[in-house]
Design a protein around this motif. Structure first.
Motif, short mmCIF file in Angstrom:
data_model
loop_
_atom_site.label_atom_id
_atom_site.label_comp_id
_atom_site.label_asym_id
_atom_site.label_seq_id
_atom_site.Cartn_x
_atom_site.Cartn_y
_atom_site.Cartn_z
N SER A 40 -3.10 18.94 -5.81
CA SER A 40 -2.55 19.63 -6.97
C SER A 40 -2.38 18.64 -8.12
CB SER A 40 -1.18 20.23 -6.63
OG SER A 40 -0.22 19.20 -6.47
N GLU A 41 -2.20 19.16 -9.33
CA GLU A 41 -2.00 18.30 -10.49
C GLU A 41 -0.74 17.45 -10.32
OE1 GLU A 41 -1.45 18.60 -15.31
OE2 GLU A 41 -2.56 20.18 -14.29
N ARG A 42 0.28 18.03 -9.74
CA ARG A 42 1.54 17.30 -9.51
C ARG A 42 1.32 16.11 -8.57
NH1 ARG A 42 5.67 18.52 -5.50
NH2 ARG A 42 7.43 17.17 -5.94
N GLN A 43 0.59 16.33 -7.47
CA GLN A 43 0.31 15.25 -6.52
C GLN A 43 -0.51 14.15 -7.18
OE1 GLN A 43 -1.55 17.85 -3.63
NE2 GLN A 43 0.05 17.36 -2.14
N LEU A 44 -1.50 14.54 -7.96
CA LEU A 44 -2.33 13.56 -8.65
C LEU A 44 -1.51 12.76 -9.66
CD1 LEU A 44 -5.55 15.67 -9.22
CD2 LEU A 44 -5.31 13.70 -7.71
N ARG A 45 -0.63 13.43 -10.37
CA ARG A 45 0.21 12.76 -11.36
C ARG A 45 1.09 11.71 -10.68
NH1 ARG A 45 2.02 17.06 -13.80
NH2 ARG A 45 3.86 17.25 -12.51
N GLU A 46 1.64 12.04 -9.51
CA GLU A 46 2.48 11.08 -8.77
C GLU A 46 1.68 9.85 -8.35
OE1 GLU A 46 4.40 13.04 -5.50
OE2 GLU A 46 5.48 14.41 -6.82
N LEU A 47 0.47 10.06 -7.85
CA LEU A 47 -0.36 8.92 -7.44
C LEU A 47 -0.80 8.10 -8.65
CD1 LEU A 47 -2.81 10.20 -4.69
CD2 LEU A 47 -1.10 8.43 -4.47
N ALA A 48 -1.22 8.77 -9.71
CA ALA A 48 -1.74 8.08 -10.88
C ALA A 48 -0.66 7.30 -11.62
CB ALA A 48 -2.41 9.08 -11.82
N SER A 49 0.59 7.74 -11.52
CA SER A 49 1.66 7.07 -12.25
C SER A 49 2.18 5.82 -11.55
CB SER A 49 2.82 8.04 -12.49
OG SER A 49 3.44 8.38 -11.27
N THR A 50 1.68 5.53 -10.36
CA THR A 50 2.08 4.34 -9.62
C THR A 50 1.63 3.09 -10.36
OG1 THR A 50 1.80 5.51 -7.53
CG2 THR A 50 1.86 3.13 -7.41
N SER A 51 2.49 2.11 -10.47
CA SER A 51 2.14 0.85 -11.11
C SER A 51 1.14 0.10 -10.25
CB SER A 51 3.39 0.00 -11.30
OG SER A 51 3.05 -1.28 -11.74
N ARG A 52 0.14 -0.54 -10.87
CA ARG A 52 -0.84 -1.32 -10.12
C ARG A 52 -0.36 -2.75 -9.86
NH1 ARG A 52 -6.21 -0.28 -13.38
NH2 ARG A 52 -5.02 1.18 -14.60
N LYS A 53 0.73 -3.12 -10.47
CA LYS A 53 1.24 -4.48 -10.28
C LYS A 53 1.59 -4.71 -8.81
CE LYS A 53 4.66 -7.68 -12.04
NZ LYS A 53 5.81 -7.88 -12.89
N ASP A 54 1.13 -5.80 -8.28
CA ASP A 54 1.38 -6.20 -6.89
C ASP A 54 0.72 -5.29 -5.86
OD1 ASP A 54 2.92 -8.36 -7.78
OD2 ASP A 54 4.74 -7.14 -7.80
N LYS A 55 -0.25 -4.49 -6.27
CA LYS A 55 -0.99 -3.65 -5.33
C LYS A 55 -2.31 -4.33 -5.02
CE LYS A 55 1.51 0.20 -5.33
NZ LYS A 55 2.43 0.37 -4.27
N PRO A 56 -2.76 -4.27 -3.77
CA PRO A 56 -4.09 -4.82 -3.47
C PRO A 56 -5.17 -3.94 -4.11
CG PRO A 56 -3.22 -3.63 -1.58
CD PRO A 56 -2.12 -3.68 -2.61
N GLN A 57 -6.32 -4.52 -4.38
CA GLN A 57 -7.40 -3.73 -4.96
C GLN A 57 -7.82 -2.62 -4.00
OE1 GLN A 57 -8.64 -3.54 -7.97
NE2 GLN A 57 -10.12 -2.00 -7.38
N ARG A 58 -7.97 -2.97 -2.75
CA ARG A 58 -8.35 -1.98 -1.73
C ARG A 58 -7.51 -2.20 -0.48
NH1 ARG A 58 -12.02 0.93 -3.90
NH2 ARG A 58 -13.78 0.07 -4.98
N VAL A 59 -7.27 -1.13 0.25
CA VAL A 59 -6.60 -1.20 1.54
C VAL A 59 -7.59 -0.68 2.56
CG1 VAL A 59 -4.72 -0.32 2.96
CG2 VAL A 59 -4.31 -0.84 0.57
N GLY A 60 -7.86 -1.46 3.58
CA GLY A 60 -8.83 -1.03 4.57
C GLY A 60 -8.58 -1.69 5.90
N ALA A 61 -9.51 -1.52 6.79
CA ALA A 61 -9.40 -2.11 8.12
C ALA A 61 -9.47 -3.62 8.00
CB ALA A 61 -10.53 -1.60 9.01
N SER A 62 -8.70 -4.30 8.83
CA SER A 62 -8.73 -5.77 8.81
C SER A 62 -10.04 -6.25 9.39
CB SER A 62 -7.55 -6.33 9.58
OG SER A 62 -7.65 -5.95 10.93
N LYS A 63 -10.49 -7.42 8.96
CA LYS A 63 -11.76 -7.98 9.41
C LYS A 63 -11.50 -9.04 10.46
CE LYS A 63 -13.87 -7.13 4.95
NZ LYS A 63 -14.48 -7.71 3.79
N ASP A 64 -11.22 -8.60 11.67
CA ASP A 64 -10.95 -9.54 12.77
C ASP A 64 -12.16 -9.77 13.61
OD1 ASP A 64 -8.26 -9.95 12.17
OD2 ASP A 64 -7.67 -8.12 13.22
#
Length: 64
Positions: A40-64
């Motif tokens: 929904s637009e509300r859900q997208l707005r919540e995700l989009a409004s998150t600050s990118r500061k201190d966030k990793p570029q991508r989150v994925g499986a660890s490379k072990d």
């Protein structure tokens, strides 16, 4: 529900723009296209409004 990565936040912003009609949906790719269709637009707005500061570029499986 805050975004877990910068990539997720950017994709949510693109999907939100398309949902509002500012960007054609045909320009969306990958995750942003799926988000625009499934969230929904509300859900997208919540995700989009998150600050990118201190966030990793991508989150994925660890490379072990």
């Amino acid at each position: 529900m805050p975004a877990k990565s910068a990539a997720q936040q950017k994709a949510a912003g693109a999907a939100l723009s398309a949902k509002r009609g500012d960007t054609p949906k045909s320009k969306l790719k990958g995750a942003s296209r799926e988000m625009a269709e499934s969230m929904s637009e509300r859900q997208l707005r919540e995700l989009a409004s998150t600050s990118r500061k201190d966030k990793p570029q991508r989150v994925g499986a660890s490379k072990d």
